[in-house]
Scaffold this motif. Structure first.
Motif, PDB file in Angstrom:
ATOM      1  N   VAL A  67       0.870  -1.176   0.000  1.00 36.30           N
ATOM      2  CA  VAL A  67       0.000   0.000   0.000  1.00 36.30           C
ATOM      3  C   VAL A  67       0.908   1.227   0.000  1.00 36.30           C
ATOM      4  CG1 VAL A  67      -1.704   1.297   1.325  1.00 36.30           C
ATOM      5  CG2 VAL A  67      -1.900  -1.189   1.141  1.00 36.30           C
ATOM      6  N   ILE A  68       0.616   2.141  -0.920  1.00 36.26           N
ATOM      7  CA  ILE A  68       1.423   3.357  -1.062  1.00 36.26           C
ATOM      8  C   ILE A  68       0.484   4.556  -1.191  1.00 36.26           C
ATOM      9  CG2 ILE A  68       3.344   2.145  -2.189  1.00 36.26           C
ATOM     10  CD1 ILE A  68       2.246   3.175  -4.878  1.00 36.26           C
ATOM     11  N   GLU A  69       1.079   5.761  -1.232  1.00 38.00           N
ATOM     12  CA  GLU A  69       0.237   6.930  -1.481  1.00 38.00           C
ATOM     13  C   GLU A  69      -0.305   6.841  -2.906  1.00 38.00           C
ATOM     14  OE1 GLU A  69       1.591  11.002  -0.309  1.00 38.00           O
ATOM     15  OE2 GLU A  69       3.277   9.838   0.479  1.00 38.00           O
ATOM     16  N   GLU A  70      -1.578   7.203  -3.063  1.00 38.57           N
ATOM     17  CA  GLU A  70      -2.255   7.038  -4.353  1.00 38.57           C
ATOM     18  C   GLU A  70      -1.517   7.744  -5.488  1.00 38.57           C
ATOM     19  OE1 GLU A  70      -6.468   7.829  -4.240  1.00 38.57           O
ATOM     20  OE2 GLU A  70      -6.625   7.730  -6.415  1.00 38.57           O
ATOM     21  N   LYS A  71      -0.935   8.897  -5.205  1.00 39.46           N
ATOM     22  CA  LYS A  71      -0.328   9.684  -6.288  1.00 39.46           C
ATOM     23  C   LYS A  71       0.874   8.981  -6.932  1.00 39.46           C
ATOM     24  CE  LYS A  71       2.494  12.478  -3.191  1.00 39.46           C
ATOM     25  NZ  LYS A  71       2.618  13.691  -2.437  1.00 39.46           N
ATOM     26  N   TYR A  72       1.424   7.982  -6.285  1.00 40.92           N
ATOM     27  CA  TYR A  72       2.574   7.267  -6.866  1.00 40.92           C
ATOM     28  C   TYR A  72       2.179   6.004  -7.623  1.00 40.92           C
ATOM     29  CZ  TYR A  72       5.372  10.259  -3.833  1.00 40.92           C
ATOM     30  OH  TYR A  72       5.947  11.327  -3.215  1.00 40.92           O
ATOM     31  N   THR A  73       0.873   5.747  -7.747  1.00 39.48           N
ATOM     32  CA  THR A  73       0.435   4.464  -8.306  1.00 39.48           C
ATOM     33  C   THR A  73       1.042   4.177  -9.675  1.00 39.48           C
ATOM     34  OG1 THR A  73      -1.700   4.913  -7.274  1.00 39.48           O
ATOM     35  CG2 THR A  73      -1.602   3.048  -8.778  1.00 39.48           C
ATOM     36  N   GLU A  74       0.870   5.121 -10.609  1.00 34.20           N
ATOM     37  CA  GLU A  74       1.294   4.873 -11.988  1.00 34.20           C
ATOM     38  C   GLU A  74       2.808   4.657 -12.047  1.00 34.20           C
ATOM     39  OE1 GLU A  74      -0.948   7.125 -11.075  1.00 34.20           O
ATOM     40  OE2 GLU A  74      -2.726   6.341 -12.109  1.00 34.20           O
ATOM     41  N   LEU A  75       3.530   5.513 -11.333  1.00 36.98           N
ATOM     42  CA  LEU A  75       4.993   5.376 -11.300  1.00 36.98           C
ATOM     43  C   LEU A  75       5.384   4.003 -10.759  1.00 36.98           C
ATOM     44  CD1 LEU A  75       7.862   6.568 -11.474  1.00 36.98           C
ATOM     45  CD2 LEU A  75       7.519   7.503  -9.163  1.00 36.98           C
ATOM     46  N   ALA A  76       4.740   3.609  -9.669  1.00 41.02           N
ATOM     47  CA  ALA A  76       5.084   2.328  -9.043  1.00 41.02           C
ATOM     48  C   ALA A  76       4.832   1.171 -10.007  1.00 41.02           C
ATOM     49  CB  ALA A  76       4.268   2.138  -7.759  1.00 41.02           C
ATOM     50  N   VAL A  77       3.687   1.192 -10.695  1.00 42.53           N
ATOM     51  CA  VAL A  77       3.373   0.096 -11.625  1.00 42.53           C
ATOM     52  C   VAL A  77       4.448   0.020 -12.711  1.00 42.53           C
ATOM     53  CG1 VAL A  77       1.741  -0.709 -13.390  1.00 42.53           C
ATOM     54  CG2 VAL A  77       0.879   0.139 -11.200  1.00 42.53           C
ATOM     55  N   ARG A  78       4.818   1.165 -13.250  1.00 39.95           N
ATOM     56  CA  ARG A  78       5.797   1.166 -14.360  1.00 39.95           C
ATOM     57  C   ARG A  78       7.163   0.673 -13.909  1.00 39.95           C
ATOM     58  NH1 ARG A  78       4.005   7.065 -16.253  1.00 39.95           N
ATOM     59  NH2 ARG A  78       1.869   6.461 -16.714  1.00 39.95           N
ATOM     60  N   VAL A  79       7.656   1.163 -12.774  1.00 41.65           N
ATOM     61  CA  VAL A  79       9.007   0.748 -12.371  1.00 41.65           C
ATOM     62  C   VAL A  79       9.028  -0.719 -11.956  1.00 41.65           C
ATOM     63  CG1 VAL A  79       9.869   3.060 -11.814  1.00 41.65           C
ATOM     64  CG2 VAL A  79       8.786   1.703 -10.002  1.00 41.65           C
ATOM     65  N   LEU A  80       7.949  -1.206 -11.378  1.00 39.28           N
ATOM     66  CA  LEU A  80       7.916  -2.623 -11.005  1.00 39.28           C
ATOM     67  C   LEU A  80       7.848  -3.491 -12.254  1.00 39.28           C
ATOM     68  CD1 LEU A  80       5.518  -2.463  -7.921  1.00 39.28           C
ATOM     69  CD2 LEU A  80       7.959  -3.011  -7.883  1.00 39.28           C
ATOM     70  N   HIS A  81       7.081  -3.039 -13.240  1.00 35.65           N
ATOM     71  CA  HIS A  81       6.958  -3.777 -14.500  1.00 35.65           C
ATOM     72  C   HIS A  81       8.336  -3.927 -15.138  1.00 35.65           C
ATOM     73  CE1 HIS A  81       5.349  -4.685 -18.582  1.00 35.65           C
ATOM     74  NE2 HIS A  81       4.325  -5.163 -17.915  1.00 35.65           N
ATOM     75  N   THR A  82       9.103  -2.857 -15.120  1.00 38.96           N
ATOM     76  CA  THR A  82      10.462  -2.908 -15.675  1.00 38.96           C
ATOM     77  C   THR A  82      11.360  -3.790 -14.810  1.00 38.96           C
ATOM     78  OG1 THR A  82      10.171  -0.679 -16.526  1.00 38.96           O
ATOM     79  CG2 THR A  82      12.437  -1.496 -16.399  1.00 38.96           C
ATOM     80  N   ALA A  83      11.278  -3.598 -13.504  1.00 42.82           N
ATOM     81  CA  ALA A  83      12.186  -4.321 -12.602  1.00 42.82           C
ATOM     82  C   ALA A  83      12.009  -5.831 -12.704  1.00 42.82           C
ATOM     83  CB  ALA A  83      11.964  -3.865 -11.166  1.00 42.82           C
ATOM     84  N   PHE A  84      10.806  -6.293 -12.982  1.00 45.53           N
ATOM     85  CA  PHE A  84      10.582  -7.735 -13.072  1.00 45.53           C
ATOM     86  C   PHE A  84      10.662  -8.251 -14.512  1.00 45.53           C
ATOM     87  CE2 PHE A  84       9.018  -6.922  -8.813  1.00 45.53           C
ATOM     88  CZ  PHE A  84       9.637  -7.946  -8.123  1.00 45.53           C
ATOM     89  N   GLY A  85      11.242  -7.450 -15.385  1.00 48.73           N
ATOM     90  CA  GLY A  85      11.530  -7.917 -16.740  1.00 48.73           C
ATOM     91  C   GLY A  85      10.304  -8.157 -17.592  1.00 48.73           C
ATOM     92  N   LEU A  86       9.234  -7.423 -17.321  1.00 50.33           N
ATOM     93  CA  LEU A  86       7.993  -7.679 -18.060  1.00 50.33           C
ATOM     94  C   LEU A  86       7.820  -6.768 -19.268  1.00 50.33           C
ATOM     95  CD1 LEU A  86       5.567  -8.072 -15.010  1.00 50.33           C
ATOM     96  CD2 LEU A  86       6.389  -9.889 -16.508  1.00 50.33           C
ATOM     97  N   ASP A  87       8.646  -5.734 -19.397  1.00 46.04           N
ATOM     98  CA  ASP A  87       8.422  -4.739 -20.459  1.00 46.04           C
ATOM     99  C   ASP A  87       8.431  -5.371 -21.850  1.00 46.04           C
ATOM    100  OD1 ASP A  87       8.298  -2.869 -18.533  1.00 46.04           O
ATOM    101  OD2 ASP A  87      10.160  -1.828 -19.042  1.00 46.04           O
ATOM    102  N   ALA A  88       7.522  -4.889 -22.689  1.00 42.81           N
ATOM    103  CA  ALA A  88       7.490  -5.338 -24.078  1.00 42.81           C
ATOM    104  C   ALA A  88       8.762  -4.869 -24.776  1.00 42.81           C
ATOM    105  CB  ALA A  88       6.272  -4.744 -24.771  1.00 42.81           C
ATOM    106  N   GLU A  89       9.196  -5.663 -25.760  1.00 47.21           N
ATOM    107  CA  GLU A  89      10.367  -5.222 -26.520  1.00 47.21           C
ATOM    108  C   GLU A  89       9.991  -4.025 -27.374  1.00 47.21           C
ATOM    109  OE1 GLU A  89      11.522  -8.860 -28.426  1.00 47.21           O
ATOM    110  OE2 GLU A  89      11.796  -9.686 -26.402  1.00 47.21           O
ATOM    111  N   GLU A  90      10.952  -3.110 -27.524  1.00 49.36           N
ATOM    112  CA  GLU A  90      10.675  -1.877 -28.311  1.00 49.36           C
ATOM    113  C   GLU A  90      10.387  -2.240 -29.756  1.00 49.36           C
ATOM    114  OE1 GLU A  90      10.919   1.498 -27.114  1.00 49.36           O
ATOM    115  OE2 GLU A  90      10.775   0.454 -25.201  1.00 49.36           O
TER     116      GLU A  90
END
Ligand code: ADP
Ligand code: ASP
Ligand code: MG
Length: 406
Positions: A383-406
Motif C-alpha cells: 500500500v502506497i500513497e495514491e499519487k505514486y500508483t502509476e509510477l510504481a506500476v511502471r518501475v515494477l513492471h520494468t524491474a521484473f523484466g515484463l516490459d514489451a520489446e521496443e
C-alpha cells in the motif's frame, strides 16, 4: 451449430454509433453460422450517473430501490441493440435479468448468481433469434431486482455461457486483451496470448478490472473458454484457459494496482486478548470486507491496528470503528482514502525468495514510501500513497523484466 456468447462493455456501447457497430459485429457472427447470445453493459458512465442521482435523492439510498434504478442502464442498451438488429432484418429479442431467469441471492448491489434457468433463452435460440440479455442484473426468489456488483456484466456473460453450454464467451472491451499490467497505466505492458484461470483470478482480485473476479470463478468452475478482445478491431485477444503449458513460467506474471481501498488506523489500542475480535466483528457484521490488516506493538501495553476496506465502505467503517474505539479505550481513529495497493503476481514466485526485496528496493529507489505490506504464496502487495500508483506500476513492471520489446 456453434453457440457464441458475446459481451460488450460500457465503452463499447457508449453511444448510438457504437451500439450500431456492435450490431454489425453481432450480425456478422450470426451470418457466419453461429447462434449468438449478446450480453450488454450500460453505456459507460451511466451506472455512475445513476448512483450519483440516487445519492441526491437520499444520503443512504435504499438498497433494493438502488438496484431497481441501476438495472435500467442495461435495460436501455439491451433494448436499443435489439431494436437495431430487428431494423436490420434479424430476428432478435432483448431479455432482462428475470426474463433470462438469472436467479441470485438478495444481497443487493453485490448479489451472487445461484442458478440460471435460461428456458426462454434456449427457446429463442432454438428459433434462430439473436438474444440480447441485459447484463449486471438478476432477481431473487421473491422477485426483487438485484445487481451483481460493479463490472458484473462479465459475470452475467460467463454464467449464461455456462448455463447454455456455449462454445466460447467473448468479452469485448476497450483494450486488446489481458496485459501484464493495465495498458492504460503502463505503456510497456505486454498483451498475453493466454492466461490461466488461476492467474486471472489473482490479477482480478488484486485490481485488474478487465474481468470481474466472479466471472473468472464461473469460467474456471464450468471450464468456459473466455476470449478477452477489443470491440474496436478484429485482432485475436487473450484466451483465459485451464492449463497453459505453452506459457513461459515467469517469476512474476503481472503487476496490478487497486485504487479502491481506504485505510483505517486505531491508535494506542490496549494490547489484550480479544481486541481484534472486538474491532473486526462489528465491521464484518456490517458486511464490510477487510483486506489487509497490520498490527504494530508500542511500549506500555499498547498497539496500533491498521486495516484496509473498500473506499465505498470507508464512511461506515469509520463510524463503526470510532464507536469501538470508545468501548475498548483506543486513543484515536485515523482514516485515509488517498492510498493505492500495487501488487506483483505470479505462481512462479512460490518457490523463490528475493521477489519481495526486489519490489521494496525498486519502490525505495523512486522514494515511494510503503505504508503496508501484504503477501501470499503468489503475490506481494504494497500500500502506497495514491499519487505514486502509476509510477510504481511502471518501475515494477520494468524491474521484473515484463516490459514489451521496443
Ligand atoms: P468494460 O467496460 O468493457 O467492462 P472495464 O473498464 O471494466 O471495461 O475493463 C477494461 C479496462 O481494464 C481497461 O480499459 C484497462 O484500463 C483495465 N485493466 C486493468 N488491468 C488490466 C490488464 N492487466 N489488462 C488489460 N486491461 C486492464
Ligand atoms: N454497468 C455496470 C457497471 O458499470 C456493470 C458492468 O458494466 O459490467 O459496473
Ligand atoms: Mg468491466
Amino acid at each position: 451449430m456453434p453457440l457464441v456468447v458475446q459481451k460488450f462493455g460500457g465503452t463499447s456501447v457508449a453511444n448510438i454509433e457504437r451500439i450500431s457497430r456492435v450490431a454489425q459485429r453481432v450480425a456478422k457472427t450470426y451470418d457466419q453460422g453461429n447462434d449468438v447470445i449478446v450480453i450488454l453493459s450500460a453505456m459507460s458512465g451511466v451506472t455512475d450517473g445513476l448512483i450519483e442521482l440516487a445519492h441526491k435523492a437520499a444520503e443512504e439510498p435504499d438498497k433494493r430501490e438502488l438496484d431497481a434504478l441501476l438495472a435500467t442502464g442495461e435495460q436501455t442498451t439491451a433494448a436499443l441493440l435489439a431494436i437495431m438488429l430487428k431494423s436490420m432484418g434479424y430476428q432478435a429479442q432483448s431479455l432482462l435479468g428475470h426474463q433470462a431467469e438469472v436467479v441470485t441471492d438478495s444481497d443487493y448491489g453485490n448479489a451472487r448468481i445461484l442458478e440460471i434457468g435460461a428456458k426462454r433463452l434456449k427457446h429463442l435460440i432454438d428459433r434462430k433469434n439473436i438474444v440480447v440479455v441485459a447484463g449486471f442484473q438478476g432477481y431473487d426468489i421473491k422477485g426483487n431486482i438485484t445487481t451483481l456488483g460493479r463490472g458484473g456484466s462479465d459475470t452475467s456473460a460467463v454464467a449464461i455461457a455456462a448455463a447454455v453450454n456455449a462454445d466460447v464467451c467473448e468479452i469485448f472491451t476497450d483494450v486488446d486483451g489481458v496485459y501484464t499490467a493495465d495498458p492504460n497505466v503502463c505503456p510497456k505492458a505486454r498483451k498475453l496470448k493466454t492466461i490461466t484461470y488461476d492467474e486471472m483470478l489473482n490479477m482480478a482480485s488484486l485490481g485488474a478490472k478487465v474481468l470481474q473476479i466472479r466471472s473468472v470463478g464461473f469460467a474456471k468452475k464450468y471450464n468456459i473458454p473466455v476470449h478477452v478482445r477489443s470491440s474496436f478491431n478484429e485482432e485475436e485477444g487473450t484466451m483465459v484457459v485451464n492449463e497453459d503449458s505453452g506459457m513461459e513460467q515467469l517469476l512474476v506474471s503481472g503487476v496490478t494496482h487497486d485504487k479502491k481501498q481506504a485505510r483505517v488506523t486505531l491508535i494506542k489500542v490496549p494490547d489484550q486478548p480479544g481486541i481484534a475480535a472486538n474491532i473486526f466483528s462489528p465491521i464484518s457484521e456490517a458486511g464490510i470486507l477487510v483486506d489487509m490488516i497490520i498490527q504494530n506493538t508500542r511500549k506500555g501495553g499498547k498497539t496500533d491496528m491498521t486495516f484496509t476496506v473498500p473506499k465505498g465502505d470507508f464512511k461506515r467503517t469509520m463510524e463503526i470503528t470510532k464507536k469501538v474505539a470508545l468501548q475498548i479505550g483506543a486513543e484515536e481513529v485515523l482514516g485515509d482514502t488517498d492510498i493505492a495497493m500495487v501488487s506483483v503476481v505470479g505462481v512462479g514466485m512460490k518457490n523463490h525468495s528475493g521477489v519481495a526485496s526486489v519490489m521494496f528496493n525498486t519502490l525505495a529507489r523512486e522514494n515511494i514510501n510503503i505504508l503496508m505490506i501484504g503477501t501470499s504464496e503468489i503475490r506481494i502487495s504494497c500500500v502506497i500513497e495514491e499519487k505514486y500508483t502509476e509510477l510504481a506500476v511502471r518501475v515494477l513492471h520494468t524491474a521484473f523484466g515484463l516490459d514489451a520489446e521496443e
